[in-house]
Design an enzyme around this catalytic site. Sequence first.
Site, PDB file in Angstrom:
ATOM      1  N   PHE A 195       0.180 -12.652  18.146  1.00 51.04           N
ATOM      2  CA  PHE A 195      -0.008 -12.798  19.602  1.00 51.04           C
ATOM      3  C   PHE A 195      -0.576 -14.191  19.832  1.00 51.04           C
ATOM      4  O   PHE A 195      -1.564 -14.564  19.183  1.00 51.04           O
ATOM      5  CB  PHE A 195      -1.003 -11.779  20.160  1.00 51.04           C
ATOM      6  N   GLU A 196       0.033 -14.916  20.738  1.00 50.35           N
ATOM      7  CA  GLU A 196      -0.544 -16.200  21.161  1.00 50.35           C
ATOM      8  C   GLU A 196      -0.051 -16.482  22.560  1.00 50.35           C
ATOM      9  O   GLU A 196       1.133 -16.264  22.839  1.00 50.35           O
ATOM     10  CB  GLU A 196      -0.016 -17.368  20.300  1.00 50.35           C
TER      11      GLU A 196
END
Length: 419
Positions: A306-307
């Site tokens: 996740f980013e």
Amino acid sequence: MAGHQRYIRYIVFALVALVLLFFISSSSSVPSAQWPSTKYTPSESQKQDETGTVPQVPQHEEGQLNTMPSDTPKANPNTTPNTDGKQLPPQTASGERMNATFVTLARNSDVWEIAKSIRDVEDRFNRKYNYDWVFLNDDDFNDEFKNVTTVLVSGTTKYGKIPKEHWSFPDFIDQDRAAKVREEMKEKKIIYGDSISYRHMCRYESGFFFRHPLMLDYEWYWRVEPSIELYCDINYDTFKFMADNKKKYSFVISLYEYVETIPTLWDAVKNFTSVYPQHIVEGNSMKFLSDDDGKTYNHCHFWSNFEIGNLNWLRSQAYIDYFTSLDHAGGFFYERWGDAPVHSIAAALMLKKEEIHFFNDIAYYHVPFTHCPTGEKYRLDHKCHCNPKENFDWNGYSCTSRFFETNSMPKPEGYEKEQ
Ligand SMILES: Nc1nc2c(ncn2[C@@H]2O[C@H](COP(=O)(O)OP(=O)(O)O)[C@@H](O)[C@H]2O)c(=O)[nH]1
Ligand SMILES: [Mg+2]
């Protein structure tokens, strides 16, 4: 004669009975076996107007229910949606959009796993914002992959092939040495230790995805991997939040890296900082990475599956110098450096600490860890369906407490109960 009359009476009786039967059957109140049609069918007068064109079925307008034309029979009140006088939220959020896209690196075989992720991202967020989605692959995407993902994404989808030179051994890498390392790691049962493609993937995510021609159109990205889950509604534009609050990088889960995969990464970082001291910013998050002011690495990193981040930062000279320096150290192939510690160390040293954001409100799962927001009120208000007992944040193997301490932030109320 009497027999003849009786015969005529029978015939008259039979005729009357037949007529009666006909009337009864044609006005029968017994429901027919057919399902009632729910489709809108225009009446004869509506089928064509004078110019011969067929009138359109009313379109669904923002925030309104479809209504039938006034001269069609009134719908049974029991079948109309009962909104209790509440306004339904608008289908699409109003306001400007950021120059942003989702981005996914995937193989064709990942299609059904990424389909699940997209469904969650759309349901919880993107159906209201309709951001684009870029898919990248070292191979050509097939029609199945493109068809399935195109219909699921509410924004525009784009499909890119990774150039060979970004997904192969650079010429400064000794292939025999790299092959020997893979053998050793296989014996030690290090996860993905013997995989060549995983190494190309980590190197690509570390140094190239943001330079793909399809990504050059955008300023912001949100990385999504196959088989992730989102557990709460996200009712604001996270990209706009990042821009408005001067954030450049963000995370939801942080943890300690397997030491065996990065034995010399910190040495390579120290070499980079000595050659390029100008790229290290004051007020950074060194405290998150090191307990002895940079002498050693504590292995904390933000989990990069996740980013949400800023692409211009990754495309900056500082980041490119950092990646190039690490790449030449060879650890993507002679060890098994992951893109998570590589991105995290860059963010922690080359961004001001206020530029890194922890999205407590994005409830997330990627096997095997869950981030379930701390705080019951938030979870109820945002229709969360994660079990707070599974929240990883305050677990001993998470680095999120350390992030709060680095930033002198008070931990969310109720966190002790989740430890
Ligand atoms: N095109 C392509 N994508 C890959 C390859 N290997 C991994 N990926 C993608 O890279 C990301 C990380 O891989 P994943 O298997 O989820 O690794 P993990 O999360 O570290 O277990 C995912 O988005 C995968 O779909 C590959 O060989 N080719
Ligand atoms: Mg994954």
